[in-house]
Motif scaffolding. Structure first.
Motif, PDB file in Angstrom:
ATOM      1  N   TYR A 297       0.838  -1.192   0.000  1.00 30.84           N
ATOM      2  CA  TYR A 297       0.000   0.000   0.000  1.00 30.84           C
ATOM      3  C   TYR A 297       0.879   1.250   0.000  1.00 30.84           C
ATOM      4  O   TYR A 297       2.011   1.241   0.459  1.00 30.84           O
ATOM      5  N   THR A 298       0.302   2.340  -0.466  1.00 29.19           N
ATOM      6  CA  THR A 298       1.021   3.612  -0.404  1.00 29.19           C
ATOM      7  C   THR A 298       1.110   4.059   1.057  1.00 29.19           C
ATOM      8  O   THR A 298       0.364   3.577   1.919  1.00 29.19           O
TER       9      THR A 298
ATOM     10  N   ALA B 140      -3.960   5.804   6.631  1.00 32.02           N
ATOM     11  CA  ALA B 140      -5.417   5.745   6.812  1.00 32.02           C
ATOM     12  C   ALA B 140      -5.811   4.523   7.640  1.00 32.02           C
ATOM     13  O   ALA B 140      -6.668   4.614   8.521  1.00 32.02           O
ATOM     14  N   ILE B 141      -5.189   3.393   7.381  1.00 32.17           N
ATOM     15  CA  ILE B 141      -5.471   2.180   8.162  1.00 32.17           C
ATOM     16  C   ILE B 141      -5.081   2.402   9.622  1.00 32.17           C
ATOM     17  O   ILE B 141      -5.843   2.108  10.542  1.00 32.17           O
ATOM     18  N   TYR B 142      -3.889   2.926   9.836  1.00 33.86           N
ATOM     19  CA  TYR B 142      -3.390   3.148  11.194  1.00 33.86           C
ATOM     20  C   TYR B 142      -4.266   4.137  11.957  1.00 33.86           C
ATOM     21  O   TYR B 142      -4.632   3.903  13.119  1.00 33.86           O
ATOM     22  N   ASP B 143      -4.635   5.236  11.295  1.00 31.49           N
ATOM     23  CA  ASP B 143      -5.478   6.239  11.949  1.00 31.49           C
ATOM     24  C   ASP B 143      -6.848   5.670  12.304  1.00 31.49           C
ATOM     25  O   ASP B 143      -7.376   5.944  13.387  1.00 31.49           O
ATOM     26  N   ARG B 144      -7.428   4.876  11.411  1.00 31.94           N
ATOM     27  CA  ARG B 144      -8.728   4.251  11.696  1.00 31.94           C
ATOM     28  C   ARG B 144      -8.610   3.309  12.891  1.00 31.94           C
ATOM     29  O   ARG B 144      -9.438   3.309  13.801  1.00 31.94           O
ATOM     30  N   MET B 145      -7.546   2.506  12.909  1.00 29.83           N
ATOM     31  CA  MET B 145      -7.341   1.585  14.015  1.00 29.83           C
ATOM     32  C   MET B 145      -7.231   2.354  15.338  1.00 29.83           C
ATOM     33  O   MET B 145      -7.875   1.998  16.328  1.00 29.83           O
TER      34      MET B 145
ATOM     35  N   ILE C  75       6.127   8.643   9.508  1.00 34.53           N
ATOM     36  CA  ILE C  75       5.284   7.980   8.506  1.00 34.53           C
ATOM     37  C   ILE C  75       3.893   7.729   9.083  1.00 34.53           C
ATOM     38  O   ILE C  75       2.907   8.051   8.462  1.00 34.53           O
ATOM     39  N   LEU C  76       3.837   7.118  10.272  1.00 32.17           N
ATOM     40  CA  LEU C  76       2.555   6.767  10.875  1.00 32.17           C
ATOM     41  C   LEU C  76       2.368   7.502  12.193  1.00 32.17           C
ATOM     42  O   LEU C  76       3.321   7.750  12.921  1.00 32.17           O
ATOM     43  N   GLY C  77       1.123   7.793  12.493  1.00 30.47           N
ATOM     44  CA  GLY C  77       0.787   8.398  13.771  1.00 30.47           C
ATOM     45  C   GLY C  77       0.838   9.911  13.728  1.00 30.47           C
ATOM     46  O   GLY C  77       1.344  10.517  12.788  1.00 30.47           O
TER      47      GLY C  77
END
Length: 115
Positions: free
Chosen positions: A30-31, A37-42, A93-95
């Motif tokens: 995934y990009t 988006a997956i991490y934020d939803r989780m 990258i995430l969070g």
């Protein structure tokens, strides 16, 4: 190969399985935007609210070329002996400010310190 199910307690293992359930097997393809988006939803779905007595205020700190949003967590009965500076991992990258909101609120509640 290590059999982690025998080393990790049931509650922690359930958390790991719930976390893994958000990620399709091909997530690596995934990009960055899709992974975020997956991490934020989780993170939103794990959020259970602030502990009693904890409040938060979001403010902007001026930097040379922009401003940086930070969140300050305060306990109703603050302990002024220390302050916790929490910087989440994620390698830029995430969070973000919201992804660890409940973690910081819990740290505030359990220590009594501002976070």
């Amino acid at each position: 190969m290590t059999e982690y199910k025998t080393l990790i307690d049931a509650e922690t293992w359930a958390f790991i399985e719930k976390t893994n359930s958000y990620y399709p097997p091909d997530t690596i393809d995934y990009t960055i935007g899709e992974q975020r988006a997956i991490y934020d939803r989780m993170c939103r779905e794990f959020f259970v609210g602030y502990p009693q007595g904890v409040s938060a205020e979001t403010v902007a700190v001026a930097a040379p070329t922009n401003s940086i949003s930070i969140r300050i967590y305060r306990n109703a009965v603050p302990d002024k002996a220390a302050m916790v500076l929490y910087i989440h991992g994620g390698g830029f990258i995430l969070g973000g400010l919201d992804s660890h909101d409940d973690v910081c609120a819990e740290l505030c509640a359990r220590t009594g310190f501002e976070v």
